[in-house]
Design a protein around this motif. Sequence first.
Motif, PDB file in Angstrom:
ATOM      1  N   GLY A 131       0.644  -1.230   0.078  1.00 23.92           N
ATOM      2  CA  GLY A 131       0.123   0.243   0.060  1.00 23.92           C
ATOM      3  C   GLY A 131       0.855   1.190   0.041  1.00 23.92           C
ATOM      4  N   ALA A 132       0.402   2.519  -0.332  1.00 25.81           N
ATOM      5  CA  ALA A 132       0.929   3.651  -0.430  1.00 25.81           C
ATOM      6  C   ALA A 132       0.957   4.190   1.285  1.00 25.81           C
ATOM      7  N   GLY A 133       2.235   4.719   1.348  1.00 26.81           N
ATOM      8  CA  GLY A 133       2.425   5.441   2.812  1.00 26.81           C
ATOM      9  C   GLY A 133       2.725   4.336   4.162  1.00 26.81           C
ATOM     10  N   LEU A 134       3.038   2.873   3.862  1.00 31.68           N
ATOM     11  CA  LEU A 134       3.272   2.144   4.958  1.00 31.68           C
ATOM     12  C   LEU A 134       4.578   2.459   5.779  1.00 31.68           C
ATOM     13  N   LEU A 135       5.340   3.074   5.131  1.00 25.90           N
ATOM     14  CA  LEU A 135       6.589   3.188   5.999  1.00 25.90           C
ATOM     15  C   LEU A 135       6.554   3.940   7.295  1.00 25.90           C
ATOM     16  N   GLU A 136       5.586   5.069   7.319  1.00 30.61           N
ATOM     17  CA  GLU A 136       5.459   5.616   8.514  1.00 30.61           C
ATOM     18  C   GLU A 136       4.796   4.546   9.601  1.00 30.61           C
ATOM     19  N   SER A 137       4.159   3.708   9.312  1.00 28.47           N
ATOM     20  CA  SER A 137       3.307   2.761  10.387  1.00 28.47           C
ATOM     21  C   SER A 137       4.168   1.434  10.285  1.00 28.47           C
ATOM     22  N   ALA A 138       5.570   1.578  10.038  1.00 30.38           N
ATOM     23  CA  ALA A 138       6.208   0.412   9.935  1.00 30.38           C
ATOM     24  C   ALA A 138       6.211  -0.239  11.480  1.00 30.38           C
ATOM     25  N   ALA A 139       6.475   0.401  12.478  1.00 34.84           N
ATOM     26  CA  ALA A 139       6.444  -0.007  13.859  1.00 34.84           C
ATOM     27  C   ALA A 139       5.321  -0.797  14.129  1.00 34.84           C
ATOM     28  N   GLU A 140       4.155  -0.118  13.749  1.00 40.86           N
ATOM     29  CA  GLU A 140       2.684  -0.862  14.319  1.00 40.86           C
ATOM     30  C   GLU A 140       2.710  -2.269  13.553  1.00 40.86           C
ATOM     31  N   LEU A 141       3.027  -2.400  12.338  1.00 40.20           N
ATOM     32  CA  LEU A 141       2.752  -3.616  11.451  1.00 40.20           C
ATOM     33  C   LEU A 141       3.877  -4.753  11.978  1.00 40.20           C
ATOM     34  N   ILE A 142       5.189  -4.096  12.382  1.00 45.32           N
ATOM     35  CA  ILE A 142       5.980  -5.091  12.655  1.00 45.32           C
ATOM     36  C   ILE A 142       5.798  -5.691  13.999  1.00 45.32           C
ATOM     37  N   LYS A 143       5.267  -4.929  15.066  1.00 47.44           N
ATOM     38  CA  LYS A 143       4.838  -5.231  16.418  1.00 47.44           C
ATOM     39  C   LYS A 143       3.860  -6.618  16.217  1.00 47.44           C
ATOM     40  N   LYS A 144       2.882  -6.539  15.302  1.00 47.83           N
ATOM     41  CA  LYS A 144       2.012  -7.664  15.160  1.00 47.83           C
ATOM     42  C   LYS A 144       2.735  -8.951  14.680  1.00 47.83           C
ATOM     43  N   ALA A 145       3.886  -8.660  14.199  1.00 51.86           N
ATOM     44  CA  ALA A 145       4.463  -9.915  13.494  1.00 51.86           C
ATOM     45  C   ALA A 145       5.903 -10.427  14.112  1.00 51.86           C
ATOM     46  N   VAL A 146       6.526  -9.747  15.024  1.00 52.78           N
ATOM     47  CA  VAL A 146       7.684 -10.228  15.443  1.00 52.78           C
ATOM     48  C   VAL A 146       7.679  -9.797  16.992  1.00 52.78           C
ATOM     49  N   SER A 147       8.148 -10.483  17.928  1.00 55.44           N
ATOM     50  CA  SER A 147       8.132  -9.917  19.287  1.00 55.44           C
ATOM     51  C   SER A 147       9.695  -9.202  19.972  1.00 55.44           C
ATOM     52  N   GLY A 148      10.641  -9.073  18.991  1.00 54.00           N
ATOM     53  CA  GLY A 148      11.822  -8.613  19.410  1.00 54.00           C
ATOM     54  C   GLY A 148      11.767  -7.042  19.647  1.00 54.00           C
ATOM     55  N   LYS A 149      12.807  -6.469  20.456  1.00 55.46           N
ATOM     56  CA  LYS A 149      12.665  -5.117  20.760  1.00 55.46           C
ATOM     57  C   LYS A 149      13.654  -4.106  19.921  1.00 55.46           C
ATOM     58  N   THR A 150      14.673  -5.075  19.360  1.00 54.87           N
ATOM     59  CA  THR A 150      15.526  -4.222  18.779  1.00 54.87           C
ATOM     60  C   THR A 150      15.679  -4.666  17.261  1.00 54.87           C
ATOM     61  N   ALA A 151      15.857  -3.496  16.412  1.00 51.33           N
ATOM     62  CA  ALA A 151      15.819  -3.759  14.753  1.00 51.33           C
ATOM     63  C   ALA A 151      17.379  -3.604  14.457  1.00 51.33           C
ATOM     64  N   PHE A 152      17.791  -4.482  13.436  1.00 48.38           N
ATOM     65  CA  PHE A 152      18.944  -4.201  12.615  1.00 48.38           C
ATOM     66  C   PHE A 152      18.695  -3.957  11.254  1.00 48.38           C
ATOM     67  N   VAL A 153      18.803  -2.772  10.844  1.00 52.05           N
ATOM     68  CA  VAL A 153      18.257  -2.360   9.356  1.00 52.05           C
ATOM     69  C   VAL A 153      19.524  -2.471   8.719  1.00 52.05           C
ATOM     70  N   ILE A 154      19.453  -3.178   7.462  1.00 51.84           N
ATOM     71  CA  ILE A 154      20.224  -3.456   6.417  1.00 51.84           C
ATOM     72  C   ILE A 154      19.941  -2.681   5.059  1.00 51.84           C
ATOM     73  N   SER A 155      20.658  -1.829   4.507  1.00 52.97           N
ATOM     74  CA  SER A 155      20.288  -0.965   3.152  1.00 52.97           C
ATOM     75  C   SER A 155      21.313  -0.601   2.564  1.00 52.97           C
ATOM     76  N   ASP A 156      21.203  -0.318   1.228  1.00 55.66           N
ATOM     77  CA  ASP A 156      22.381   0.094   0.739  1.00 55.66           C
ATOM     78  C   ASP A 156      22.534   1.808   0.648  1.00 55.66           C
ATOM     79  N   ASP A 157      23.396   2.226   0.050  1.00 54.57           N
ATOM     80  CA  ASP A 157      23.768   3.641   0.043  1.00 54.57           C
ATOM     81  C   ASP A 157      23.061   4.501  -1.038  1.00 54.57           C
ATOM     82  N   ASN A 158      22.098   3.902  -1.701  1.00 57.65           N
ATOM     83  CA  ASN A 158      21.237   4.640  -2.340  1.00 57.65           C
ATOM     84  C   ASN A 158      20.040   4.701  -1.803  1.00 57.65           C
ATOM     85  N   VAL A 159      19.570   3.738  -1.204  1.00 54.66           N
ATOM     86  CA  VAL A 159      18.231   3.621  -0.388  1.00 54.66           C
ATOM     87  C   VAL A 159      18.026   4.312   0.790  1.00 54.66           C
ATOM     88  N   PHE A 160      19.089   4.074   1.673  1.00 56.46           N
ATOM     89  CA  PHE A 160      19.448   4.492   3.089  1.00 56.46           C
ATOM     90  C   PHE A 160      19.187   5.952   3.076  1.00 56.46           C
TER      91      PHE A 160
END
Length: 352
Positions: free
Chosen positions: A17-46
């Motif tokens: 859907g459009a505009g999901l990035l801002e609500s990523a945390a809420e969506l993630i909460k329903k899927a995984v229980s961890g409290k620390t996120a390790f974000v991997i990205s490249d130097d164009n996207v980050f």
Amino acid sequence: MKTITVNASKKYDVIIGAGLLESAAELIKKAVSGKTAFVISDDNVFPLYGNRLILSLQKGGYKTYSYVFKSGESSKNLTTYSSILEKMCESGITRSDFVIALGGGVTGDLAGFTAATYQRGIDFIQLPTSLLAAVDSSVGGKTGVDLKSGKNQVGCFCQPSLVICDTELLSTLNEAEYENGCAEIIKYAVLGNKDLFDSIKALPVKEQYEEVIAECVNMKRHFVEADEFDGGLRMMLNLGHTIGHAVETLSKYKTAHGRAVAMGLCAIARAALKKGYISKSDVEEIINLVLKYNLPAEIPYKAAELESIMMNDKKGKGDYISLVVPEQIGKCSLIKTNKSDLLDWLKGGGIE
Ligand SMILES: NC(=O)c1ccc[n+]([C@@H]2O[C@H](COP(=O)([O-])OP(=O)(O)OC[C@H]3O[C@@H](n4cnc5c(N)ncnc54)[C@H](O)[C@@H]3O)[C@@H](O)[C@H]2O)c1
Ligand SMILES: [Zn+2]
């Protein structure tokens, strides 16, 4: 917003859907229980989306770390893999934390493999930002890296815990990357979705991202659920790829994957016409759609050159090769072909 649930060895949602990035945390909460996120990205996207993601995660109460690598296939290797693992260790990431892949297929494959093997496997979430990753690589659980001797030579099957596809992020893709993704979409349409074919013929993909990506993900879901570990049916997704891979190899990977797939698709469609599997009008329609998306329909190599690459393909077992052959737009069959007939198929595909 559309949600597709994949019922593989692990059950997970693909949310589009459009505009999901801002609500990523809420969506993630329903899927995984961890409290620390390790974000991997490249130097164009980050630089484009990293801060917004991190902010959303922090607002949601997550502790965050990130690792940014140099964009491109040349980073999808054991050196980057091992340096990410070291950084995860230094950051104190544990088995109860999770990885987020923010990027295209290179990021997804690399981050997925890292998550799958770090401390024998931790959760990971795909946030695809290229069209190819949205319709293909973020779903299905194939992860891995390249070796000097070949692409994707190390890896494992490991399904993500969640896929969040924010279609707004695709707006910064350049034309070439957009067209690459469109080649995979045309492949899905020819493979099994005449309605999709008609709709991307009538309206550009970029004007209907949510619907088109959902259609493709739903088709991929079907093949992954039926054959998660690639023992048979999933091979259907190789439409256009069998010849396309040989084109990529001959071009020493100068020809982009999507463009090679488009060439491979047109060649196998022409060969199918020559052998009486498909009508002339369907083949013309396929080629016209490929050209409409600014993709190439002709292969600049000789049939004998392609044949020799295909004969030596490490994945091809024994005397036979399986070709995915279009019979109509939206219907294909897997045809087991004797390798000695390959040259005839390629010449039938209009290749000299
Ligand atoms: N795991 C699977 O099932 C699967 C399937 C197909 C392909 N793949 C793999 O995927 C890789 C190719 O994926 P790809 O084409 O996404 O490559 P990629 O990840 O290199 O992305 C292509 C380019 O687009 C840039 N980019 C990505 N998102 C962007 C955005 N929103 N705005 C601006 N730039 C952006 C990237 O930085 C990169 O330069 C290959 O390594 C291939 O082997 C894996
Ligand atoms: Zn592909």
